[in-house]
Write a protein that holds these residues in place. Structure first.
Motif, mmCIF file in Angstrom:
data_model
loop_
_atom_site.group_PDB
_atom_site.id
_atom_site.type_symbol
_atom_site.label_atom_id
_atom_site.label_comp_id
_atom_site.label_asym_id
_atom_site.label_seq_id
_atom_site.Cartn_x
_atom_site.Cartn_y
_atom_site.Cartn_z
ATOM 1 N N SER A 64 -8.210 9.859 -6.602
ATOM 2 C CA SER A 64 -8.542 10.050 -5.192
ATOM 3 C C SER A 64 -7.329 9.996 -4.271
ATOM 4 N N GLY A 65 -6.205 9.456 -4.738
ATOM 5 C CA GLY A 65 -5.033 9.282 -3.888
ATOM 6 C C GLY A 65 -5.072 8.042 -3.019
ATOM 7 N N VAL A 66 -6.016 7.132 -3.284
ATOM 8 C CA VAL A 66 -6.153 5.904 -2.494
ATOM 9 C C VAL A 66 -5.282 4.799 -3.090
ATOM 10 N N SER A 67 -4.638 4.009 -2.226
ATOM 11 C CA SER A 67 -3.987 2.776 -2.655
ATOM 12 C C SER A 67 -4.501 1.625 -1.805
ATOM 13 N N PHE A 68 -4.439 0.427 -2.361
ATOM 14 C CA PHE A 68 -5.028 -0.745 -1.716
ATOM 15 C C PHE A 68 -4.167 -1.965 -1.994
ATOM 16 N N ALA A 69 -3.957 -2.785 -0.976
ATOM 17 C CA ALA A 69 -3.252 -4.053 -1.127
ATOM 18 C C ALA A 69 -4.049 -5.159 -0.452
ATOM 19 N N TYR A 70 -4.224 -6.256 -1.169
ATOM 20 C CA TYR A 70 -4.959 -7.422 -0.683
ATOM 21 C C TYR A 70 -4.104 -8.640 -1.015
ATOM 22 N N LEU A 71 -3.552 -9.279 0.026
ATOM 23 C CA LEU A 71 -2.635 -10.389 -0.157
ATOM 24 C C LEU A 71 -3.144 -11.608 0.608
ATOM 25 N N THR A 72 -3.160 -12.759 -0.036
ATOM 26 C CA THR A 72 -3.580 -14.006 0.602
ATOM 27 C C THR A 72 -2.556 -15.097 0.298
ATOM 28 N N ASN A 73 -2.730 -16.256 0.931
ATOM 29 C CA ASN A 73 -1.765 -17.334 0.729
ATOM 30 C C ASN A 73 -2.395 -18.621 0.225
ATOM 31 N N CYS A 74 -3.341 -18.469 -0.719
ATOM 32 C CA CYS A 74 -3.901 -19.631 -1.411
ATOM 33 C C CYS A 74 -4.155 -19.261 -2.860
ATOM 34 N N ALA A 83 0.839 -1.201 0.000
ATOM 35 C CA ALA A 83 0.000 0.000 0.000
ATOM 36 C C ALA A 83 0.873 1.249 0.000
ATOM 37 N N ALA A 84 1.998 1.192 0.726
ATOM 38 C CA ALA A 84 2.925 2.326 0.750
ATOM 39 C C ALA A 84 3.636 2.482 -0.597
ATOM 40 N N PHE A 85 4.046 1.375 -1.200
ATOM 41 C CA PHE A 85 4.687 1.432 -2.518
ATOM 42 C C PHE A 85 3.754 2.095 -3.526
ATOM 43 N N TYR A 86 2.477 1.707 -3.509
ATOM 44 C CA TYR A 86 1.512 2.307 -4.437
ATOM 45 C C TYR A 86 1.159 3.736 -4.040
ATOM 46 N N GLN A 87 1.302 4.087 -2.758
ATOM 47 C CA GLN A 87 1.169 5.497 -2.393
ATOM 48 C C GLN A 87 2.252 6.323 -3.064
ATOM 49 N N MET A 88 3.462 5.791 -3.099
ATOM 50 C CA MET A 88 4.531 6.496 -3.815
ATOM 51 C C MET A 88 4.137 6.723 -5.266
ATOM 52 N N LEU A 89 3.583 5.709 -5.905
ATOM 53 C CA LEU A 89 3.209 5.835 -7.313
ATOM 54 C C LEU A 89 2.073 6.843 -7.501
ATOM 55 N N VAL A 90 1.066 6.780 -6.625
ATOM 56 C CA VAL A 90 -0.102 7.632 -6.802
ATOM 57 C C VAL A 90 0.180 9.075 -6.398
ATOM 58 N N GLN A 91 1.258 9.285 -5.634
ATOM 59 C CA GLN A 91 1.670 10.635 -5.244
ATOM 60 C C GLN A 91 2.793 11.138 -6.147
ATOM 61 N N ASP A 92 2.677 10.798 -7.420
ATOM 62 C CA ASP A 92 3.611 11.303 -8.435
ATOM 63 C C ASP A 92 5.061 10.966 -8.124
ATOM 64 N N GLY A 93 5.291 9.749 -7.616
ATOM 65 C CA GLY A 93 6.647 9.283 -7.386
ATOM 66 C C GLY A 93 7.249 9.686 -6.062
ATOM 67 N N PHE A 149 -16.114 -0.721 -10.388
ATOM 68 C CA PHE A 149 -16.512 0.639 -10.042
ATOM 69 C C PHE A 149 -15.331 1.608 -9.990
ATOM 70 N N GLY A 150 -14.153 1.133 -10.271
ATOM 71 C CA GLY A 150 -12.976 1.970 -10.176
ATOM 72 C C GLY A 150 -12.943 3.071 -11.227
ATOM 73 N N HIS A 151 -12.320 4.179 -10.891
ATOM 74 C CA HIS A 151 -12.101 5.263 -11.846
ATOM 75 C C HIS A 151 -11.259 4.751 -12.999
ATOM 76 N N GLU A 152 -11.439 5.314 -14.184
ATOM 77 C CA GLU A 152 -10.722 4.832 -15.362
ATOM 78 C C GLU A 152 -9.207 4.942 -15.219
ATOM 79 N N ARG A 153 -8.702 5.767 -14.311
ATOM 80 C CA ARG A 153 -7.249 5.937 -14.166
ATOM 81 C C ARG A 153 -6.630 4.984 -13.134
ATOM 82 N N VAL A 154 -7.445 4.192 -12.448
ATOM 83 C CA VAL A 154 -6.898 3.235 -11.487
ATOM 84 C C VAL A 154 -5.902 2.315 -12.198
ATOM 85 N N PHE A 155 -4.780 2.050 -11.544
ATOM 86 C CA PHE A 155 -3.791 1.141 -12.113
ATOM 87 C C PHE A 155 -3.267 0.210 -11.030
#
Length: 372
Positions: A338-348, A252-262, A316-322
């Motif tokens: 929106s400046g939101v980042s999300f991480a969802y990790l599982t082990n199966c 989530a922090a890594f993608y915050q870096m990306l969404v905050q223009d690096g 439902f995501g905005h067209e710019r979500v990556f």
């Protein structure tokens, strides 16, 4: 590492986030996967970080804040970022032929393939494989990449490359930087933004005890270990297209870096225009033949776009979500609107169609929490 605050302080509706937590808890209770971690961040701060279930079954090990999850193909964006770093420093251009930096790569129909085509799944060798005996031998890896054979003209088709393109990217990083790709990723991407204990490509032996085991559903119920993905050898090797490990809060922090223009906190890792360039949709609505749908490929991640549905990023995501996913297990994304980042990790590693269906539900709950 970014700090935690109340979701409402970041203009996030806590009700959809509560439903998100309940949904993952239900999945665990229903035996869909042994364990998981989720994290939601906005404006450089964590709004939610929750952990669930077991990291390992035999012997039992509960998930905790130190647990590292196999990223599978979420790793691709991290590896791509290493190539971005070289481009930022003027050491290569995305329009250059790969063979300019890897002499011999032009063999077997790959002569005109560009770095951009390589990282947007247009390379032409989706089924090429890197032999395990080369994993710890840099020169052997380089020779194997050069020997990959194009199955069609690079650039003429979009077809997901599970691992071969990013083994090539790793060889490219090594050829240009002179460093092992794992060292370059750690020192040039992760250390500057404080994520060297949260995200790994090539897991040091001392960290293997933190790694969650990967599983598959077992016949008759329960889980079986995905043994080939739980070995010290593959964890140490860090296959650059599918072998990274991370915490959800780290991703989530890594993608915050990306969404905050690096930029993350006070570190400007990439210039804003580079991020905009690499998260652009470079393949339009062309169908990715592996997934039989448009995937809107960026130079590393893929983009939501305007098609009716999209794999993993939420209808439902905005067209710019990556973002990007990991086969049968996970997804991470960022929303520049929106400046939101999300991480969802599982082990199966869960099969289709349930895997994609649950990803849509889970990502949409995060999108529904965003109060513009």
């Amino acid at each position: 590492m970014i700090d935690m605050v109340d979701a409402e302080a970041l203009d996030l509706d806590p009700r959809p986030l509560a439903r998100l937590v309940e949904t993952v808890e239900t999945h665990i209770a229903d035996g869909r996967y042994p364990g998981a971690e989720i994290a939601v961040a906005r404006h450089g701060l964590l709004a939610l970080c929750r952990r669930f279930g077991r990291a390992r079954i035999d012997p039992p090990q509960e998930v905790d804040e130190t647990t590292l999850w196999l990223l599978f193909s979420n790793t691709k964006v991290i590896t791509a970022a290493a190539v971005w770093k070289l481009a930022t420093e003027g050491q290569l251009r995305f329009t250059d032929p790969v063979a300019m930096y890897l002499p011999g790569f032009e063999a077997h129909g790959k002569g005109r393939q560009s770095v951009l085509e390589l990282l947007t799944h247009q390379g032409g060798f989706p089924n090429a494989e890197m032999p395990p005996e080369t994993w710890e031998d840099r020169e052997a890896r380089r020779r194997a990449v050069i020997a990959f054979k194009a199955e069609w003209t690079p650039g003429s088709r979009v077809h997901y490359h599970a691992e071969a393109a990013h083994w090539t990217a790793a060889a490219l990083v090594e050829a240009v930087s002179g460093q092992d790709f794992r060292t370059f990723i750690r020192d040039e991407i992760l250390v500057p933004i404080g994520l060297e204990r949260e995200v790994f490509v090539g897991l040091p032996d001392a960290e293997h005890g933190r790694a969650a085991d990967m599983h598959i559903p077992a016949e008759g119920g329960g889980f079986a270990p995905l043994t080939a993905r739980n070995t010290p050898e593959i964890r140490r090797a860090g296959p650059p297209g599918a072998g990274g490990y991370a915490t959800a809060k780290g991703m989530a922090a890594f993608y915050q870096m990306l969404v905050q223009d690096g930029r993350l906190e006070d570190v400007q890792l990439f210039p804003p225009r580079l991020i905009a360039y690499c998260t652009r949709n470079w393949t339009g609505d062309r169908v990715d033949e592996r997934f039989e749908m448009p995937m809107h490929r960026g130079i590393g991640p893929h983009v939501r776009g305007r098609t009716q549905t999209i794999r993993g990023l939420g209808s439902f995501g905005h067209e710019r979500v990556f973002g990007h996913g990991g086969v049968g297990s996970s997804y991470c994304w960022a929303d520049p609107s929106s400046g939101v980042s999300f991480a969802y990790l599982t082990n199966c590693l869960y099969p289709e169609p349930w895997h994609s269906e649950r990803l849509d539900v889970i990502s949409n709950l995060v999108h529904m929490a965003i109060l513009e």
